[in-house]
Design a protein around this motif. Structure first.
Motif, short mmCIF file in Angstrom:
data_model
loop_
_atom_site.label_atom_id
_atom_site.label_comp_id
_atom_site.label_asym_id
_atom_site.label_seq_id
_atom_site.Cartn_x
_atom_site.Cartn_y
_atom_site.Cartn_z
N ARG A 109 4.14 4.82 13.81
CA ARG A 109 2.86 5.39 13.40
C ARG A 109 2.47 6.56 14.30
NH1 ARG A 109 -2.99 2.21 13.22
NH2 ARG A 109 -4.18 3.94 12.32
N GLY A 110 2.76 6.48 15.59
CA GLY A 110 2.42 7.55 16.51
C GLY A 110 3.09 8.87 16.15
N THR A 111 4.28 8.79 15.53
CA THR A 111 4.99 10.01 15.11
C THR A 111 4.18 10.75 14.05
OG1 THR A 111 7.12 8.98 15.57
CG2 THR A 111 7.12 10.88 14.08
N ILE A 112 3.64 10.01 13.09
CA ILE A 112 2.84 10.62 12.01
C ILE A 112 1.51 11.12 12.57
CG2 ILE A 112 1.79 10.27 9.76
CD1 ILE A 112 4.87 10.21 9.81
N ARG A 169 -0.66 5.19 9.01
CA ARG A 169 0.04 3.91 8.92
C ARG A 169 0.89 3.86 7.65
NH1 ARG A 169 -1.09 -0.90 11.26
NH2 ARG A 169 -3.19 -0.18 11.85
N ASP A 170 0.30 4.30 6.50
CA ASP A 170 1.04 4.24 5.23
C ASP A 170 2.25 5.17 5.24
OD1 ASP A 170 -0.68 2.40 4.13
OD2 ASP A 170 -2.00 3.90 3.23
N LEU A 171 2.06 6.41 5.72
CA LEU A 171 3.18 7.36 5.70
C LEU A 171 4.27 6.91 6.68
CD1 LEU A 171 4.37 9.88 4.52
CD2 LEU A 171 3.15 11.23 6.23
N ALA A 172 3.87 6.35 7.80
CA ALA A 172 4.87 5.84 8.74
C ALA A 172 5.71 4.75 8.08
CB ALA A 172 4.18 5.31 9.99
N GLY A 173 5.05 3.88 7.33
CA GLY A 173 5.79 2.83 6.63
C GLY A 173 6.72 3.40 5.58
N GLN A 174 6.28 4.44 4.87
CA GLN A 174 7.14 5.03 3.84
C GLN A 174 8.39 5.66 4.43
OE1 GLN A 174 5.13 7.62 0.95
NE2 GLN A 174 3.18 6.70 1.55
N MET A 223 0.83 -1.21 0.00
CA MET A 223 0.00 0.00 0.00
C MET A 223 0.86 1.25 0.00
SD MET A 223 -3.05 1.13 -0.06
CE MET A 223 -4.02 2.58 0.28
N ALA A 224 2.01 1.21 0.72
CA ALA A 224 2.85 2.39 0.81
C ALA A 224 3.37 2.80 -0.56
CB ALA A 224 4.03 2.13 1.76
N GLU A 225 3.55 1.85 -1.48
CA GLU A 225 4.08 2.18 -2.80
C GLU A 225 3.15 3.10 -3.58
OE1 GLU A 225 7.13 1.59 -3.94
OE2 GLU A 225 7.39 0.89 -1.89
N ASN A 226 1.86 3.17 -3.20
CA ASN A 226 0.93 4.09 -3.86
C ASN A 226 1.25 5.54 -3.56
OD1 ASN A 226 -0.51 1.97 -4.96
ND2 ASN A 226 -1.89 1.84 -3.21
N TRP A 227 2.12 5.80 -2.54
CA TRP A 227 2.37 7.18 -2.10
C TRP A 227 3.85 7.54 -2.28
CZ3 TRP A 227 -2.01 9.65 -1.28
CH2 TRP A 227 -3.14 8.90 -0.93
N THR A 228 4.51 6.92 -3.25
CA THR A 228 5.93 7.18 -3.40
C THR A 228 6.21 8.63 -3.77
OG1 THR A 228 5.80 6.42 -5.68
CG2 THR A 228 6.50 4.82 -4.03
N LEU A 277 4.88 11.31 -2.49
CA LEU A 277 5.01 12.06 -1.24
C LEU A 277 6.34 11.75 -0.56
CD1 LEU A 277 3.48 14.04 0.60
CD2 LEU A 277 2.66 12.07 1.88
N ARG A 278 6.70 10.51 -0.54
CA ARG A 278 7.93 10.12 0.15
C ARG A 278 9.17 10.58 -0.60
NH1 ARG A 278 8.67 4.10 -0.18
NH2 ARG A 278 9.69 4.68 -2.11
N GLU A 279 9.17 10.40 -1.91
CA GLU A 279 10.39 10.62 -2.68
C GLU A 279 10.55 12.05 -3.18
OE1 GLU A 279 10.19 7.76 -5.75
OE2 GLU A 279 10.38 6.05 -4.41
N LEU A 280 9.45 12.75 -3.41
CA LEU A 280 9.54 14.08 -3.99
C LEU A 280 9.24 15.19 -3.00
CD1 LEU A 280 7.86 13.52 -7.47
CD2 LEU A 280 10.27 13.34 -6.84
N LEU A 281 8.28 14.99 -2.10
CA LEU A 281 7.90 16.06 -1.19
C LEU A 281 8.67 16.03 0.13
CD1 LEU A 281 4.03 16.23 -1.69
CD2 LEU A 281 5.80 17.68 -2.69
N LEU A 282 9.00 14.83 0.61
CA LEU A 282 9.67 14.74 1.91
C LEU A 282 10.96 13.91 1.83
CD1 LEU A 282 6.47 13.90 4.03
CD2 LEU A 282 7.49 16.14 3.66
N PRO A 283 11.75 14.12 0.80
CA PRO A 283 12.91 13.23 0.66
C PRO A 283 13.97 13.42 1.72
CG PRO A 283 13.03 15.02 -0.93
CD PRO A 283 11.69 15.13 -0.25
#
Length: 468
Positions: free
Chosen positions: A56-59, A46-51, A1-6, A8-14
């Motif tokens: 999860r509590g941090t997110i 949950r997804d962003l924490a995994g990315q 599921m996290a791969e659907n949000w790459t 955000l992870r790779e471009l916005l918050l690298p």
């Protein structure tokens, strides 16, 4: 599921460190900078924490803080989205939009509330169900063959147009048809195009934008003055023969013959804009000029005045010598028009839905026109409506001594959009207002006439001021 949000992870918050405050700050900066726009949906905690490889509590804590600050919205069952409030002050300033008119009497718009939504949806479903898989590929630049076939039949039946499906090109409205024709003329040695005077200002602007010079030719009660056209060096002319815009006159039969003779003499082209010929109330149908000499006329029309401009479907019936070159230009400019709306319109034509809508809308527009004329006769009997037998607008000839531009400005100050005739012409003609009545109910049209009267100086006072 996290791969659907790459993204955000790779471009916005690298570069975001794996700490709650840093993630919170990176998200806040992305919203402020406009990289995350209002309404954008964020991954679940949950997804962003995994990315990001954090708890999860941090997110959850970062989201909660940004919600409290107004940067994010959290709704049960809808996830977390970017709020408009947090980004509003950082967004570029918007250009002011069009005025919010209390009474908008502009021309060129049908009754949009009367659009046959249910029939269009039904036709769209039926058309999509019968389309082949291959039809969902890149379209034929000339247009969907199903629509061209139905249009050839419809235009022959309703406008006496002589056309086969292979002579029709589907366009993004009539403006696209005119653009393609003007560009063809420019590449084949033309430097100018004659236009009616008065005419729609946008037509002159389009001609200039695509490299040719518009040459005004006066119009009288019998339409375009062909003798004046012959005095120009033009070899192409744009005409609204069935219902001159804006005066509403019809090109007289003798003028039609003279126009075709002119085209043959100069080896020229007549561009016939048949923009609203289906709407007629007090006169019989008139055939298109194209039917008299298909080799000298490029005929164009659209659904903008019958259904809605938003559909962006038009057509042009081209002389054989022009067809191949203009279809090639269409292919190179936009790869052709979208197939699905074309197929929907074809279904409406074939099933009779288009004709049914026309019958309903004609009755609607006649009632609105009659309400406008009755109100004028009652409140402003010296104001003379012109071109009332057809179309979606009238020109109101004002009494001498009234400046139509000043009156239009006075009406605009009262929230009424009533364009002055002077804005459509390069020459000095009679003072008038160009009034579209299709979009307003009879009560609102009567209210518009009341505004006309209130904004107009007393005629006797105007006469005294003129004599003084």
């Amino acid at each position: 599921m996290a791969e659907n949000w790459t993204t955000l992870r790779e471009l916005l918050l690298p570069e975001a460190p794996k700490r709650g405050r840093a993630i919170e700050s990176a998200l806040r900066d992305a919203i402020r900078d406009g990289r995350l726009l209002p309404g954008a949906r964020l991954p679940s905690s949950r997804d962003l924490a995994g990315q990001l490889g954090v708890a999860r509590g941090t997110i959850t804590a970062a989201y909660t803080q940004l919600v409290a600050e107004g940067y994010l919205l959290a709704r049960h069952g809808s996830g977390t989205t970017v709020a408009s409030l947090g980004a509003e002050q950082h967004r570029p300033s918007q250009q002011p939009g069009a005025p919010a008119w209390r009474l908008d009497l502009r021309t060129g718009i049908p009754a949009l509330a009367a659009f046959p939504r249910a029939e269009w949806i039904s036709a769209s479903r039926s058309a999509l169900a019968e389309l082949s898989d291959d039809s969902l590929g890149y379209p034929d630049p000339a247009g969907f063959i199903g629509l061209r076939t139905e249009l050839a039949s419809y235009l022959g039946r309703v406008r006496a147009v002589s056309a086969t499906p292979d002579q029709i090109l589907i366009t993004n409205g009539a403006a696209d048809a005119l653009r393609l024709t003007i560009e063809y003329l420019r590449t084949t040695g033309h430097h100018s195009v004659a236009v009616e005077d008065p005419c729609l200002p946008g037509e002159r602007e389009l001609i200039v934008a695509h490299g040719l010079r518009p040459v005004p030719v006066p119009v009288d009660d019998d339409g375009l003055q062909v003798t004046e056209l012959a005095k120009t060096s033009c070899r192409a002319v744009l005409v609204t023969a069935a219902h001159q815009f804006p005066l509403g006159t019809v090109l007289h039969p003798e003028r039609r013959r003279a126009l075709l003779a002119w085209a043959r003499d100069v080896d020229g082209l007549i561009i016939e804009d048949d923009y609203d010929a289906e709407h007629r109330y007090d006169r019989p149908a008139l055939g298109a000029v194209q039917a008299l000499d298909p080799a000298r006329v490029a005929y164009q029309g659209s659904v903008s005045k019958v259904l809605a401009p938003a559909i962006r479907l038009g057509w042009t019936v081209l002389p054989d010598r022009m067809h191949t070159a203009i279809v090639a230009r269409k292919r190179f400019s936009d790869m052709g028009c979208a197939t699905l709306p074309q197929a929907t319109l074809a279904w409406m034509l074939r099933s009779g839905g288009y004709d049914r809508h026309l019958r309903r809308s004609r009755a609607l527009y006649r009632r609105r026109r009659d309400a406008l004329l009755e109100a004028l006769a009652h409140k402003l009997p010296d104001w003379k409506p012109i071109g009332i037998a057809a179309g979606l607008h009238v020109v109101i000839r004002l009494p001498d001594g009234i400046d139509d531009r000043l009156l239009s400005q006075a009406l605009a100050a009262r929230g009424v959009n009533a364009p002055a005739l002077a804005g459509y012409s390069t020459q000095s003609i009679f003072p008038g207002l160009v009034i579209g009545y299709a979009t307003l109910t009879p009560d609102r049209l009567r209210a518009a006439v009341t505004e006309f009267a209130a904004a107009t100086p007393d005629s006797s006072q105007a006469a005294r001021e003129e004599s003084g």
